[in-house]
Write a protein that holds these residues in place. Structure first.
Motif, short mmCIF file in Angstrom:
data_model
loop_
_atom_site.label_atom_id
_atom_site.label_comp_id
_atom_site.label_asym_id
_atom_site.label_seq_id
_atom_site.Cartn_x
_atom_site.Cartn_y
_atom_site.Cartn_z
N VAL A 1 6.81 2.25 -10.74
CA VAL A 1 5.89 1.60 -9.82
C VAL A 1 6.49 1.57 -8.42
CG1 VAL A 1 4.68 -0.55 -9.28
CG2 VAL A 1 4.86 0.22 -11.65
N HIS A 2 5.69 1.94 -7.43
CA HIS A 2 6.14 1.91 -6.05
C HIS A 2 5.90 0.52 -5.46
CE1 HIS A 2 5.09 6.48 -6.12
NE2 HIS A 2 6.24 6.22 -6.72
N VAL A 3 6.99 -0.10 -5.02
CA VAL A 3 6.89 -1.50 -4.57
C VAL A 3 6.56 -1.64 -3.10
CG1 VAL A 3 8.47 -2.33 -6.35
CG2 VAL A 3 9.39 -1.55 -4.16
N HIS A 4 6.48 -0.53 -2.35
CA HIS A 4 6.24 -0.62 -0.91
C HIS A 4 4.82 -0.25 -0.52
CE1 HIS A 4 10.44 -1.19 -0.81
NE2 HIS A 4 10.78 0.08 -0.97
N ILE A 5 3.94 0.04 -1.49
CA ILE A 5 2.57 0.44 -1.16
C ILE A 5 1.84 -0.71 -0.47
CG2 ILE A 5 0.33 1.10 -2.12
CD1 ILE A 5 1.79 2.62 -4.29
N MET A 6 1.16 -0.40 0.61
CA MET A 6 0.39 -1.39 1.35
C MET A 6 -1.10 -1.23 1.01
SD MET A 6 2.30 -1.13 5.06
CE MET A 6 1.57 -2.62 5.71
N ASN A 7 -1.80 -2.34 0.86
CA ASN A 7 -3.24 -2.28 0.62
C ASN A 7 -3.99 -2.11 1.93
OD1 ASN A 7 -3.26 -4.80 1.81
ND2 ASN A 7 -3.58 -5.92 -0.11
N ASN A 8 -5.29 -2.14 1.88
CA ASN A 8 -6.08 -1.89 3.08
C ASN A 8 -5.89 -2.96 4.15
OD1 ASN A 8 -7.03 0.27 1.64
ND2 ASN A 8 -9.06 -0.59 1.23
N ALA A 9 -5.44 -4.14 3.73
CA ALA A 9 -5.18 -5.21 4.70
C ALA A 9 -3.76 -5.14 5.26
CB ALA A 9 -5.41 -6.57 4.05
N GLY A 10 -3.00 -4.13 4.82
CA GLY A 10 -1.64 -3.96 5.32
C GLY A 10 -0.61 -4.81 4.61
N HIS A 11 -0.93 -5.29 3.41
CA HIS A 11 -0.02 -6.16 2.68
C HIS A 11 0.67 -5.41 1.55
CE1 HIS A 11 -2.78 -9.65 4.04
NE2 HIS A 11 -1.76 -9.52 4.87
N THR A 12 1.97 -5.59 1.44
CA THR A 12 2.72 -5.10 0.29
C THR A 12 2.61 -6.15 -0.83
OG1 THR A 12 4.79 -6.16 0.93
CG2 THR A 12 4.34 -3.97 1.85
N PRO A 13 3.03 -5.81 -2.05
CA PRO A 13 3.00 -6.83 -3.12
C PRO A 13 3.78 -8.09 -2.75
CG PRO A 13 3.28 -4.67 -4.09
CD PRO A 13 3.36 -4.47 -2.60
N SER A 14 4.90 -7.95 -2.03
CA SER A 14 5.69 -9.13 -1.65
C SER A 14 4.92 -10.05 -0.73
CB SER A 14 6.99 -8.69 -0.98
OG SER A 14 7.82 -7.99 -1.88
N ASP A 15 4.06 -9.49 0.11
CA ASP A 15 3.29 -10.32 1.04
C ASP A 15 2.28 -11.19 0.33
OD1 ASP A 15 4.53 -9.26 3.37
OD2 ASP A 15 3.27 -7.48 3.23
N ASN B 1 -5.46 -2.15 -3.47
CA ASN B 1 -4.52 -2.88 -4.32
C ASN B 1 -4.13 -2.07 -5.55
OD1 ASN B 1 -4.44 -5.37 -2.83
ND2 ASN B 1 -6.50 -5.81 -3.60
N THR B 2 -2.84 -2.03 -5.82
CA THR B 2 -2.36 -1.45 -7.07
C THR B 2 -2.34 -2.55 -8.14
OG1 THR B 2 -0.04 -1.97 -6.60
CG2 THR B 2 -0.89 0.15 -5.79
N ALA B 3 -2.00 -2.17 -9.35
CA ALA B 3 -1.89 -3.17 -10.41
C ALA B 3 -0.84 -4.21 -10.06
CB ALA B 3 -1.54 -2.49 -11.73
N LEU B 4 0.23 -3.78 -9.36
CA LEU B 4 1.29 -4.71 -8.96
C LEU B 4 0.76 -5.73 -7.96
CD1 LEU B 4 4.25 -5.51 -9.20
CD2 LEU B 4 4.78 -3.89 -7.37
N HIS B 5 -0.05 -5.29 -7.02
CA HIS B 5 -0.65 -6.22 -6.05
C HIS B 5 -1.43 -7.32 -6.79
CE1 HIS B 5 -0.02 -2.98 -3.03
NE2 HIS B 5 -0.07 -3.96 -2.14
N LEU B 6 -2.27 -6.91 -7.72
CA LEU B 6 -3.13 -7.87 -8.42
C LEU B 6 -2.32 -8.81 -9.30
CD1 LEU B 6 -6.10 -5.55 -9.47
CD2 LEU B 6 -5.93 -7.05 -7.49
N ALA B 7 -1.29 -8.30 -9.95
CA ALA B 7 -0.45 -9.15 -10.82
C ALA B 7 0.29 -10.19 -9.99
CB ALA B 7 0.53 -8.28 -11.59
N VAL B 8 0.78 -9.79 -8.83
CA VAL B 8 1.48 -10.74 -7.95
C VAL B 8 0.52 -11.81 -7.47
CG1 VAL B 8 2.63 -11.00 -5.72
CG2 VAL B 8 3.27 -9.12 -7.23
N GLN B 9 -0.66 -11.39 -7.03
CA GLN B 9 -1.63 -12.33 -6.53
C GLN B 9 -2.08 -13.32 -7.60
OE1 GLN B 9 -4.85 -10.45 -4.47
NE2 GLN B 9 -5.34 -12.28 -3.31
N ALA B 10 -2.14 -12.86 -8.85
CA ALA B 10 -2.54 -13.74 -9.95
C ALA B 10 -1.38 -14.58 -10.46
CB ALA B 10 -3.10 -12.90 -11.10
#
Length: 595
Positions: free
Chosen positions: A343-357, A319-328
């Motif tokens: 910030v790169h908006v298309h980075i996928m985390n280990n579960a294969g989720h982008t920030p939009s997901d 997770n990037t900082a963007l992933h965590l901010a979206v989730q919160a």
């Protein structure tokens, strides 16, 4: 020897006998008598600071010096607790002159049931003068910890007595121990920079001591956010900035978690390398700030070119900082990150989720979700590739229950508006003539009033029917149209009622200043209401909403419509709401000109 003292009505003579005068004449007791807690007369005299009585009692019965009550407090404890320095000095002087060395050490260093010495009690209560006397007479007491492992120095810091702290740190071998493996500096960071300077000047090494959770005093100071204290510690022990607690958090993490922007800036200035420290989960201080929603910290990072490399760093879960901010559900943080353009908006985390997901799992409510969708859409954020028939509609909030409760409340409002509008038709401005017709019949302003009142009544009645019968009875998603339409009708009826009131005043008054003031007040009222309601319901910026409604990213828009259909509905209705209110504002100007 004749009577040589008086204490609370207690008289004593040369027979070592005490007479209780004024209460029960003739009743007496000896110096061996005790209270319910087994405190002797010497305990009481020491606690009250009566030095003459202390001397007299000790001369009569030297064993009183070492007597202990139920809490194992000696008279010296009693004197130290109440801060009577002269009584403390008198007791120690009398002990030195009347007892042996071994027994003297027992009296001066005696402990009560909590393991406290007299110095502990004086320090705990902030009695600086009593502390001075005890340190002067028995400096070794500064090295002793009580039953909880707490030193007199720690207690002196907690009391806030600078005088007591100054006195104890004069002893080179004094202990700084506190509870949970803390030291006096851990406590001092919450008491002010003067206390911190005293302790660091005495022993710099305590800046690197850690408590049970491996937290250093700098961790405590960073979480508190006092920059003067942080700077004091960093000046004396700069390497403490790199220390990590049991969770791997540095002082910079602690400051970021609390949103202490100036503290973060100061730590980065003194020790830039701390920006790369990660906790046990691989999170940087930016991750920590994003997760807590501290947009000021995020803004500081995005503006610092030296910190560009951590903007897209991933933790152990990818997770990037963007992933965590979206989730919160932290919209402000997401907005700061995206607006930086780094910030790169298309980075996928280990579960294969982008920030939009991660929007569907965000902890915010409906409007938080809507703002995230719009903001990410504007910046071209994509969802992970997946079969479209597997996409489920967002269910983060029970919108059916919310709609039912809201419908009930709005129905009450619409009923009241309809009642007012109906009664206004029979109480027209200007009253009625002898022929039963309105005296203002034919007047343009009167006609405007009749039209506006009619609109207010009809729209309020229809809104009531839709809200009570149609809206509350419907459960399927496409029946949202009825609910939204009823809300527009209700707002239209409220606006019509306000404009009708203005028209009625304009038709019956010839005072131009009054009319101008009323029209201005009505105009400003509608404008303020429009601004407040638009701000509350706007899913993102106006530019973002316009791009979502009229944008050309059809593929992404279809994807949003499948999972978040209410976002598009909300965006369109906000724009329609603005248009309706602009028309209402224009109507105020027209009525003002007609009058």
């Amino acid at each position: 020897m004749t009577c040589c003292g008086n204490f609370f009505g207690v008289q004593y003579d040369d027979r070592a006998t005490v007479f209780i005068s004024g209460i029960h004449p003739g009743i007496c007791c000896t110096t061996a008598e005790v209270t319910a807690e087994r405190s002797t007369l010497l305990h009481i005299a020491a606690g009250e600071g009566h030095c003459d009585l202390i001397t007299e009692l000790c001369l009569r019965d030297g064993t009183l010096l070492s007597s202990a009550n139920s809490w194992r407090d000696t008279p010296l404890h009693s004197a130290a607790r109440t801060g009577h320095a002269d009584a403390v000095e008198a007791l120690v002087r009398l002990a030195r002159s009347s007892v042996e060395e071994d027994r003297l050490r027992e009296i001066v260093g005696g402990r009560n049931s909590d393991g406290d010495t007299a110095l502990h009690l004086a320090a705990r209560h902030g009695h600086g003068e009593a502390v001075e006397v005890l340190i002067m007479l028995a400096p070794e007491l500064a090295e002793v910890v009580n039953g909880a492992g707490v030193s007199p120095l720690y207690l002196a810091v907690m009391s806030g007595s600078v005088r007591a702290v100054q006195t104890i740190v004069g002893c080179a071998n004094a202990s700084a121990a506190g509870p949970m493996s803390q030291n006096a500096l851990h406590a001092a960071v919450f008491k002010g920079s003067e206390m911190v300077s005293l302790l660091l000047g005495w022993r710099t090494a305590i800046a690197t001591d850690v408590d049970r959770n491996q937290s250093s005093p700098l961790h405590f100071a960073a979480s508190e956010g006092d920059c003067s204290i942080i700077q004091e510690i960093l000046t004396r022990a700069p390497h403490s900035a790199y220390m990590q607690d049991s969770d791997g958090l540095s002082a910079l993490h602690a400051a970021a978690l609390m949103g202490n922007g100036p503290a973060v800036k100061l730590l980065l200035k003194f020790c830039p390398g701390t920006a790369d420290i990660r906790d046990k989960h691989g999170k940087s201080f930016l991750h920590a700030a994003s997760l807590r929603g501290h947009s000021s910290i995020v803004s500081l990072v995005t503006k610092n070119r030296m910190l560009k490399n951590i903007l897209n760093k991933q933790d152990r879960e990818g997770n990037t900082a963007l992933h965590l901010a979206v989730q919160a559900g932290e919209y402000k943080v997401v907005s700061k990150l995206l607006s930086s353009g780094k910030v790169h908006v298309h980075i996928m985390n280990n579960a294969g989720h982008t920030p939009s997901d991660l929007i569907e799992n965000s902890t915010g409510g409906f409007y938080s979700m809507a703002r995230l969708v719009v903001n990410l859409y504007v910046h071209g954020a994509q969802f992970r590739p997946q079969r479209q028939d597997n996409i489920k509609e967002w269910a983060g909030q029970d919108t059916v229950k919310w709609r039912a409760a809201t419908s009930k409340n709005l129905a009450i409002v619409s009923t009241l508006v309809a009642t007012v509008a109906f009664s206004a038709a029979f109480n027209v401005p200007g009253s009625y003539g002898s022929d039963g017709k309105a005296t203002l019949d034919g007047n343009r302003i009167y006609k405007a009033f009749i039209v506006l009142d009619t609109i207010a009544m009809i729209t309020a009645v229809v809104a009531t029917i839709l809200l009570v019968v149609y809206g509350r009875a419907s459960r399927r998603h496409h029946f949202w149209f009825g609910f939204i339409f009823s809300m527009y009708l209700l707002w239209l009826s409220v606006l019509s009622m306000m404009l009708g009131f203005l028209a009625a005043i304009a038709g019956t008054s010839n005072m131009k200043p009054t009319l101008t003031a009323l029209s201005t007040l009505t105009y400003d009222g509608i404008y303020i209401l429009m601004t407040l309601l638009t701000g509350l319901t706007m899913p993102g910026s106006l530019k973002g909403v316009l791009r979502l409604v009229f944008g050309r990213q059809e593929h992404l828009k279809r994807r949003i419509n499948r999972q978040y259909p209410l976002v598009l509905i909300c965006a369109f209705n906000v724009l329609l709401f603005i248009v309706i209110n602009i028309a209402a504002l224009a109507a105020v100007q027209i009525i003002n000109k007609l009058s």
